[in-house]
Design an enzyme around this catalytic site. Structure first.
Site, short mmCIF file in Angstrom:
data_model
loop_
_atom_site.label_atom_id
_atom_site.label_comp_id
_atom_site.label_asym_id
_atom_site.label_seq_id
_atom_site.Cartn_x
_atom_site.Cartn_y
_atom_site.Cartn_z
N VAL A 68 0.85 -1.19 0.00
CA VAL A 68 0.00 0.00 0.00
C VAL A 68 0.88 1.24 0.00
O VAL A 68 1.82 1.34 0.80
CB VAL A 68 -0.91 0.03 1.25
CG1 VAL A 68 -1.71 1.34 1.30
CG2 VAL A 68 -1.85 -1.17 1.28
N ALA A 113 4.44 4.19 2.91
CA ALA A 113 3.99 2.95 2.27
C ALA A 113 4.20 1.80 3.24
O ALA A 113 4.85 1.97 4.29
CB ALA A 113 4.78 2.71 0.99
N LYS A 114 3.65 0.67 2.96
CA LYS A 114 3.89 -0.51 3.80
C LYS A 114 3.53 -1.74 2.99
O LYS A 114 2.70 -1.67 2.08
CB LYS A 114 3.02 -0.44 5.06
CG LYS A 114 3.53 -1.26 6.21
CD LYS A 114 4.62 -0.53 6.98
CE LYS A 114 5.21 -1.37 8.08
NZ LYS A 114 6.14 -0.59 8.91
N GLY A 115 4.14 -2.87 3.37
CA GLY A 115 3.83 -4.11 2.67
C GLY A 115 3.68 -5.24 3.66
O GLY A 115 4.09 -5.13 4.82
N ASP A 154 10.75 -5.06 8.39
CA ASP A 154 9.78 -4.85 9.46
C ASP A 154 9.68 -6.20 10.17
O ASP A 154 10.60 -7.01 10.08
CB ASP A 154 8.44 -4.38 8.85
CG ASP A 154 7.47 -3.84 9.90
OD1 ASP A 154 7.75 -2.78 10.47
OD2 ASP A 154 6.44 -4.48 10.16
#
Ligand code: NAD
Length: 424
Positions: A68, A113-115, A154
């Site tokens: 995202v 953003a992040k995944g 992460d």
């Protein structure tokens, strides 16, 4: 009644609702119009991908992955990738927004953003993990790039996984592109100082807080919760700076000495015995009780939702430096404010990590690598300025530091959006 109470606690402990509550308050105080609020709330792009991976025993499994991009208004999307069995699109979406605010607070030219990939890395072999990572990278390739979206480690992802992402991306582009991820191994373009950056950032903002409150470093006592990357580094650097770390709290209990713990020796003790407990010269304490020790600085650096409406009134620290993400609930914020505890909020206190990720990206793009002194010096410059920005904003607007940090971040992102205009 009991059901209603437990529902309200459940809401209080939901980190995304907590972030939303802070967003709402900051947006209202900034008098952001409804349209701008809608834009700032919505992610820019979301991608769900299904990843067929051949397991070692020959079976095919399909994993679900997400990426995202919340905002790219101030620069490329920036944010980690987590591997966990329970990761959801909602969670990734909220974390992506969180990254937007964090990057804006420290004023680095990144968006958020992040995944995530739904998987249990503990049951995957190294080969399975590599195939999964490469397929995930290939499926989100159009999102990625040094100019568009830059992942990082992460939960359950690390430097090796970043190396596989970098290699897969580079193979597709037909040239090596180190700047597509940060948190890489040093030998592949990682930055010196990245490992320690978040804990070092905690030290820097804590020193600023002591200065602001007119407190002496030498007389400062510290309690650190979580003796991992962030908490371990913060404890070591704070002790080295002259503070007295009187307690360290871990998952299996706490150790306490009013004279101050020798942090290097405590690390060695944990390496040798597998626990911080039983450290010579220190007393073992219950982990929950140790959080309420009388001290000047409390560093929650373990996990979210540690300080809640149920226990905030028992905290006896003068300063809380939030090394972890979301350690304090929104309801607890008010209790801490009533007790006049000076909170350095997570989106400022633990932003040292993403700041040195930014330095890594800059070095990759320059093809010129900095020594550790330069990295640490520039980190200090940014953390000190950001602390002063947030605290100055809080003083000027009569709000607490957390709302000030959110207001500052929202204002910066909204201003960037206004300057760019809405493309139609
Ligand atoms: P880590 O896994 O290295 O360390 C966490 C430590 O906390 C572990 O030693 C664990 O045993 C301990 N712990 C877990 N539950 C506990 C409990 N209930 N009480 C006491 N100790 C407990 O993780 P980390 O990288 O240090 O991250 C810690 C927090 O900081 C997380 O919230 C993370 O999202 C946040 N954070 C980390 C970074 C970074 O650069 N590593 C950057 C920003 C934010």
């Amino acid at each position: 009644m009991i059901a209603a109470e437990s529902r309200s606690l459940e809401r209080e402990l939901n980190p995304w609702l907590a972030a939303e509550a802070r967003f709402d308050e900051a947006a209202a105080r900034l008098k952001l119009d409804d349209g701008m609020q809608k834009v700032l709330r919505s992610p820019t792009r979301e991608l769900t991908v299904y990843l067929p991976v051949q397991l070692d025993d020959g079976r095919l499994e399909v994993f679900t992955g997400f990426r995202v991009q919340h905002s790219i208004a101030r620069g490329p999307g920036k944010g980690g990738v987590r591997y966990a069995p329970d990761v959801t699109l909602d969670e990734v979406r909220a974390l992506a927004a969180w990254m937007t605010w964090k990057c804006a607070v420290v004023n680095i030219p990144f968006g958020g953003a992040k995944g995530g990939v739904v998987c249990d890395p503990a049951v995957l072999s190294e080969g399975e993990l590599e195939r999964l990572t490469r397929r995930y990278t290939a499926e989100i390739l159009e999102f990625l790039g040094p100019e568009s979206d830059v992942p990082a480690p992460d939960i359950n992802t690390n430097a090796q996984i970043m190396a596989w992402i970098m290699d897969t991306y580079s193979m597709h582009k037909r040239h090596t592109e180190t700047a597509v991820v940060t948190g890489k191994p040093l030998d592949l373009g990682g930055s010196l100082g990245r490992q320690e950056a978040t804990g070092r950032g905690c030290l820097i903002v804590t020193l600023e807080a002591l200065r602001k409150l007119g407190m002496d470093i030498e007389n400062t006592t510290v309690v650190v919760q979580g003796f991992g990357n962030v908490g371990g580094t913060a404890a070591r650097l704070m002790a080295r700076a002259g503070m007295r770390v009187i307690a360290v709290i871990e998952i299996d209990g706490a150790v306490y000495s009013p004279h101050g713990l020798d942090i290097d020796a405590l690390m060695k003790h944990r390496e040798e015995t597998g626990s911080i407990l039983g450290f010579p010269g220190a007393e073992n304490l219950d982990r929950d009780e140790a959080l309420f020790l009388d001290c000047h600085v409390l560093v929650p650096a373990a996990k979210e939702n540690v300080i809640t409406s149920l226990n905030a009134h028992k905290i006896r620290a003068r300063i809380i430096c939030e090394g972890a993400n979301g350690p304090t609930t929104a309801v607890a914020d008010q209790i801490l404010a009533d007790k006049r505890i000076f909170v350095i909020p997570d989106i400022l206190a633990n932003a040292g990590g993403v700041t040195v990720s930014y330095f890594e990206w800059v070095q990759n793009r320059q093809g010129f690598y900095w020594n550790e002194q330069l990295v640490n010096g520039r980190l200090e410059e940014i953390m000190v300025k950001s602390f002063r920005d947030v605290v100055g904003y809080a003083d000027r607007h009569g709000v607490d530091n957390r709302i000030a940090a959110y207001m500052l971040a929202l204002d910066r992102v909204a201003f960037a959006l206004k300057l760019r205009g809405i493309y139609a």
